[in-house]
Design a protein around this motif. Structure first.
Motif, PDB file in Angstrom:
ATOM      1  N   ILE A 119      -6.410 -15.679 -43.705  1.00 19.82           N
ATOM      2  CA  ILE A 119      -6.587 -14.364 -43.174  1.00 19.82           C
ATOM      3  C   ILE A 119      -7.083 -13.314 -44.719  1.00 19.82           C
ATOM      4  CG2 ILE A 119      -4.844 -12.419 -42.662  1.00 19.82           C
ATOM      5  CD1 ILE A 119      -3.369 -15.317 -41.220  1.00 19.82           C
ATOM      6  N   GLY A 120      -6.598 -14.014 -46.114  1.00 24.30           N
ATOM      7  CA  GLY A 120      -6.686 -13.057 -47.255  1.00 24.30           C
ATOM      8  C   GLY A 120      -8.499 -12.943 -47.422  1.00 24.30           C
ATOM      9  N   PHE A 121      -8.986 -14.129 -47.502  1.00 24.99           N
ATOM     10  CA  PHE A 121     -10.696 -14.312 -47.687  1.00 24.99           C
ATOM     11  C   PHE A 121     -11.285 -13.382 -46.134  1.00 24.99           C
ATOM     12  CE2 PHE A 121      -9.331 -18.433 -49.292  1.00 24.99           C
ATOM     13  CZ  PHE A 121      -8.949 -17.769 -50.755  1.00 24.99           C
ATOM     14  N   GLY A 122     -10.744 -13.716 -45.367  1.00 22.26           N
ATOM     15  CA  GLY A 122     -11.140 -13.108 -43.621  1.00 22.26           C
ATOM     16  C   GLY A 122     -11.314 -11.483 -44.115  1.00 22.26           C
ATOM     17  N   LEU A 123     -10.075 -10.725 -44.440  1.00 20.28           N
ATOM     18  CA  LEU A 123     -10.265  -9.332 -45.045  1.00 20.28           C
ATOM     19  C   LEU A 123     -10.767  -8.910 -46.010  1.00 20.28           C
ATOM     20  CD1 LEU A 123      -6.034  -9.104 -44.497  1.00 20.28           C
ATOM     21  CD2 LEU A 123      -7.984  -8.270 -43.141  1.00 20.28           C
ATOM     22  N   GLY A 181     -12.211 -22.132 -45.810  1.00 13.79           N
ATOM     23  CA  GLY A 181     -13.499 -23.046 -47.060  1.00 13.79           C
ATOM     24  C   GLY A 181     -14.988 -22.641 -47.093  1.00 13.79           C
ATOM     25  N   LEU A 182     -14.990 -21.836 -45.908  1.00  9.61           N
ATOM     26  CA  LEU A 182     -16.176 -21.420 -45.943  1.00  9.61           C
ATOM     27  C   LEU A 182     -15.743 -20.119 -46.743  1.00  9.61           C
ATOM     28  CD1 LEU A 182     -17.590 -22.069 -42.574  1.00  9.61           C
ATOM     29  CD2 LEU A 182     -18.564 -23.048 -44.371  1.00  9.61           C
ATOM     30  N   ALA A 183     -15.084 -18.759 -46.025  1.00  9.21           N
ATOM     31  CA  ALA A 183     -14.500 -18.513 -46.339  1.00  9.21           C
ATOM     32  C   ALA A 183     -14.168 -18.210 -47.646  1.00  9.21           C
ATOM     33  CB  ALA A 183     -13.288 -17.665 -45.938  1.00  9.21           C
ATOM     34  N   ALA A 184     -13.271 -18.931 -48.382  1.00 12.22           N
ATOM     35  CA  ALA A 184     -13.774 -19.115 -49.460  1.00 12.22           C
ATOM     36  C   ALA A 184     -14.699 -19.492 -50.779  1.00 12.22           C
ATOM     37  CB  ALA A 184     -12.610 -20.094 -50.016  1.00 12.22           C
ATOM     38  N   MET A 185     -15.720 -19.863 -49.824  1.00 10.77           N
ATOM     39  CA  MET A 185     -16.937 -20.192 -50.725  1.00 10.77           C
ATOM     40  C   MET A 185     -17.347 -18.284 -51.095  1.00 10.77           C
ATOM     41  SD  MET A 185     -19.619 -22.572 -50.110  1.00 10.77           S
ATOM     42  CE  MET A 185     -20.205 -22.297 -48.413  1.00 10.77           C
ATOM     43  N   LEU A 186     -17.361 -18.035 -49.647  1.00 12.04           N
ATOM     44  CA  LEU A 186     -18.631 -16.958 -49.651  1.00 12.04           C
ATOM     45  C   LEU A 186     -17.562 -15.562 -50.561  1.00 12.04           C
ATOM     46  CD1 LEU A 186     -19.718 -16.648 -46.434  1.00 12.04           C
ATOM     47  CD2 LEU A 186     -20.968 -17.386 -47.776  1.00 12.04           C
ATOM     48  N   VAL A 187     -16.152 -15.532 -50.700  1.00 12.61           N
ATOM     49  CA  VAL A 187     -15.485 -14.922 -51.898  1.00 12.61           C
ATOM     50  C   VAL A 187     -15.616 -14.735 -52.910  1.00 12.61           C
ATOM     51  CG1 VAL A 187     -13.685 -13.485 -52.642  1.00 12.61           C
ATOM     52  CG2 VAL A 187     -13.747 -14.138 -50.241  1.00 12.61           C
ATOM     53  N   ALA A 188     -16.324 -17.041 -52.801  1.00 11.09           N
ATOM     54  CA  ALA A 188     -15.925 -17.008 -55.007  1.00 11.09           C
ATOM     55  C   ALA A 188     -17.446 -16.565 -55.308  1.00 11.09           C
ATOM     56  CB  ALA A 188     -15.698 -18.666 -55.167  1.00 11.09           C
ATOM     57  N   ARG A 189     -18.380 -16.327 -54.422  1.00 15.85           N
ATOM     58  CA  ARG A 189     -19.924 -16.975 -55.155  1.00 15.85           C
ATOM     59  C   ARG A 189     -20.040 -14.813 -54.867  1.00 15.85           C
ATOM     60  NH1 ARG A 189     -23.679 -20.134 -50.748  1.00 15.85           N
ATOM     61  NH2 ARG A 189     -23.391 -22.002 -51.572  1.00 15.85           N
ATOM     62  N   GLN A 190     -19.284 -14.133 -54.235  1.00 16.94           N
ATOM     63  CA  GLN A 190     -19.492 -13.003 -54.413  1.00 16.94           C
ATOM     64  C   GLN A 190     -18.888 -12.382 -55.741  1.00 16.94           C
ATOM     65  OE1 GLN A 190     -17.547 -11.053 -51.107  1.00 16.94           O
ATOM     66  NE2 GLN A 190     -19.311 -11.355 -49.786  1.00 16.94           N
ATOM     67  N   MET A 223     -17.599 -27.993 -70.306  1.00 19.56           N
ATOM     68  CA  MET A 223     -17.961 -26.261 -69.832  1.00 19.56           C
ATOM     69  C   MET A 223     -16.609 -25.851 -68.774  1.00 19.56           C
ATOM     70  SD  MET A 223     -21.004 -25.954 -66.929  1.00 19.56           S
ATOM     71  CE  MET A 223     -22.346 -26.843 -68.547  1.00 19.56           C
ATOM     72  N   ASP A 224     -16.660 -24.577 -68.573  1.00 19.94           N
ATOM     73  CA  ASP A 224     -15.882 -23.934 -67.552  1.00 19.94           C
ATOM     74  C   ASP A 224     -16.439 -24.193 -66.507  1.00 19.94           C
ATOM     75  OD1 ASP A 224     -13.855 -23.853 -69.781  1.00 19.94           O
ATOM     76  OD2 ASP A 224     -14.436 -21.684 -70.422  1.00 19.94           O
ATOM     77  N   MET A 225     -15.346 -23.636 -65.532  1.00 21.57           N
ATOM     78  CA  MET A 225     -15.587 -24.141 -64.029  1.00 21.57           C
ATOM     79  C   MET A 225     -15.059 -22.496 -64.457  1.00 21.57           C
ATOM     80  SD  MET A 225     -13.441 -25.094 -60.637  1.00 21.57           S
ATOM     81  CE  MET A 225     -12.942 -26.737 -61.553  1.00 21.57           C
ATOM     82  N   THR A 226     -17.435 -22.646 -63.522  1.00 19.57           N
ATOM     83  CA  THR A 226     -16.895 -20.514 -62.619  1.00 19.57           C
ATOM     84  C   THR A 226     -16.108 -20.403 -60.773  1.00 19.57           C
ATOM     85  OG1 THR A 226     -18.918 -21.269 -60.890  1.00 19.57           O
ATOM     86  CG2 THR A 226     -19.479 -20.600 -63.957  1.00 19.57           C
ATOM     87  N   THR A 227     -16.091 -18.737 -60.743  1.00 21.41           N
ATOM     88  CA  THR A 227     -15.269 -18.386 -59.284  1.00 21.41           C
ATOM     89  C   THR A 227     -16.682 -19.081 -58.357  1.00 21.41           C
ATOM     90  OG1 THR A 227     -14.705 -16.815 -60.886  1.00 21.41           O
ATOM     91  CG2 THR A 227     -14.734 -17.293 -58.158  1.00 21.41           C
ATOM     92  N   LYS A 228     -17.806 -18.961 -58.555  1.00 22.78           N
ATOM     93  CA  LYS A 228     -18.688 -20.012 -57.718  1.00 22.78           C
ATOM     94  C   LYS A 228     -18.060 -21.273 -57.135  1.00 22.78           C
ATOM     95  CE  LYS A 228     -23.497 -20.114 -56.765  1.00 22.78           C
ATOM     96  NZ  LYS A 228     -25.206 -19.653 -57.079  1.00 22.78           N
ATOM     97  N   GLY A 229     -18.266 -21.663 -58.288  1.00 17.04           N
ATOM     98  CA  GLY A 229     -17.986 -23.352 -58.650  1.00 17.04           C
ATOM     99  C   GLY A 229     -16.780 -23.411 -57.654  1.00 17.04           C
ATOM    100  N   ALA A 230     -16.037 -22.962 -58.348  1.00 16.95           N
ATOM    101  CA  ALA A 230     -14.483 -22.738 -57.754  1.00 16.95           C
ATOM    102  C   ALA A 230     -14.582 -23.099 -56.186  1.00 16.95           C
ATOM    103  CB  ALA A 230     -13.179 -21.917 -58.645  1.00 16.95           C
ATOM    104  N   GLY A 231     -15.328 -22.148 -55.573  1.00 14.74           N
ATOM    105  CA  GLY A 231     -15.204 -21.648 -54.490  1.00 14.74           C
ATOM    106  C   GLY A 231     -15.599 -23.171 -54.016  1.00 14.74           C
ATOM    107  N   THR A 232     -17.532 -23.245 -54.062  1.00 16.37           N
ATOM    108  CA  THR A 232     -17.875 -24.406 -53.796  1.00 16.37           C
ATOM    109  C   THR A 232     -16.928 -25.879 -54.297  1.00 16.37           C
ATOM    110  OG1 THR A 232     -20.140 -23.925 -54.642  1.00 16.37           O
ATOM    111  CG2 THR A 232     -20.049 -25.769 -53.620  1.00 16.37           C
ATOM    112  N   ILE A 233     -15.834 -26.483 -54.646  1.00 17.92           N
ATOM    113  CA  ILE A 233     -15.076 -27.062 -54.710  1.00 17.92           C
ATOM    114  C   ILE A 233     -14.335 -27.521 -53.881  1.00 17.92           C
ATOM    115  CG2 ILE A 233     -13.777 -28.569 -56.311  1.00 17.92           C
ATOM    116  CD1 ILE A 233     -15.066 -27.862 -58.443  1.00 17.92           C
TER     117      ILE A 233
END
Length: 220
Positions: free
Chosen positions: A148-152, A206-215, A1-11
């Motif tokens: 910084i990037g994820f925050g922006l 990590g928190l910001a990456a997870m939110l960006v990936a979920r979106q 199974m391919d990893m999704t973007t959301k899954g990548a952010g959670t990991i």
């Protein structure tokens, strides 16, 4: 199974939290060679005793971190190639994972042999440790830049809670990037501010990456 973007952010978020926990555990329980005679300071014999008597614990912690940063590098590459926002931030995070793998590999493969090989190898151990910490600081700086990037990316979102994570990720990421970049030519002189800001950045990145990936994942 391919990893999704959301899954990548959670990991990534989970793996970064694991890396924070292991660093706190390491500093609280292992910390480094301690002097047998406080008046004499840390001697070569103390270094040998540390890497001989406590190696099993040290190696176990570093192996957990090795797995965590391998997952971060892979998951960040997945998110970047899937077109998640702020591709350069995912690239910085992937490099941070790779550089942490290098510094951990140096520690696992080189620290104990250089420490226990005799007092004449102490200068070699010092060089190896300095090299490993160079990659450690470089990885922390890259985690800060990714934050910084994820925050922006999150700052554009209307949610007040998301904006709190965004501004925290930007500010803490900037502090980590500045502190760790400044530390690179200084060696071990600024290890505590560099390490502290880098650890804080890992949490918010990590928190910001997870939110960006979920979106991004919601749009796939």
């Amino acid at each position: 199974m391919d990893m999704t973007t959301k899954g990548a952010g959670t990991i990534i978020a989970i793996a970064l939290i694991v890396s924070i926990a292991t660093q706190i555990f390491y500093m609280a329980t292992l910390g480094g060679p301690q002097p047998s005679d406080p008046a004499a300071g840390v001697t070569h014999a103390d270094v040998v005793a540390y890497f001989t008597e406590r190696w099993a614990e040290i190696a176990a912690v570093w192996m957990i971190e090795l797995a965590a940063f391998a997952l971060i590098a892979i998951a960040a590459l997945v998110a970047m190639t899937r077109g998640a926002p702020m591709s350069w931030a995912w690239g910085a995070l992937a490099l941070a994972g790779a550089f942490n793998l290098i510094q951990l590999g140096m520690g696992l493969a080189m620290f104990k042999p250089a420490a226990t090989g005799g007092a004449e190898l102490q200068p070699v151990l010092d060089i190896i440790v300095s090299g490993a910490f160079f990659f450690y600081f470089l990885a922390k700086a890259l985690i800060g830049l990714a934050g910084i990037g994820f925050g922006l990316a999150l700052w554009r979102e209307p949610s007040a809670m998301t904006k709190v994570v965004a501004i925290s990720s930007i500010l803490v990421g900037a502090a980590a990037a500045i502190a760790n970049i400044a530390t690179l030519p200084q060696g071990m002189a600024l290890i505590f501010p560099a390490g502290a800001t880098g650890t804080a950045a890992a949490l918010f990145t990590g928190l910001a990456a997870m939110l960006v990936a979920r979106q991004a994942g919601a749009k796939e």
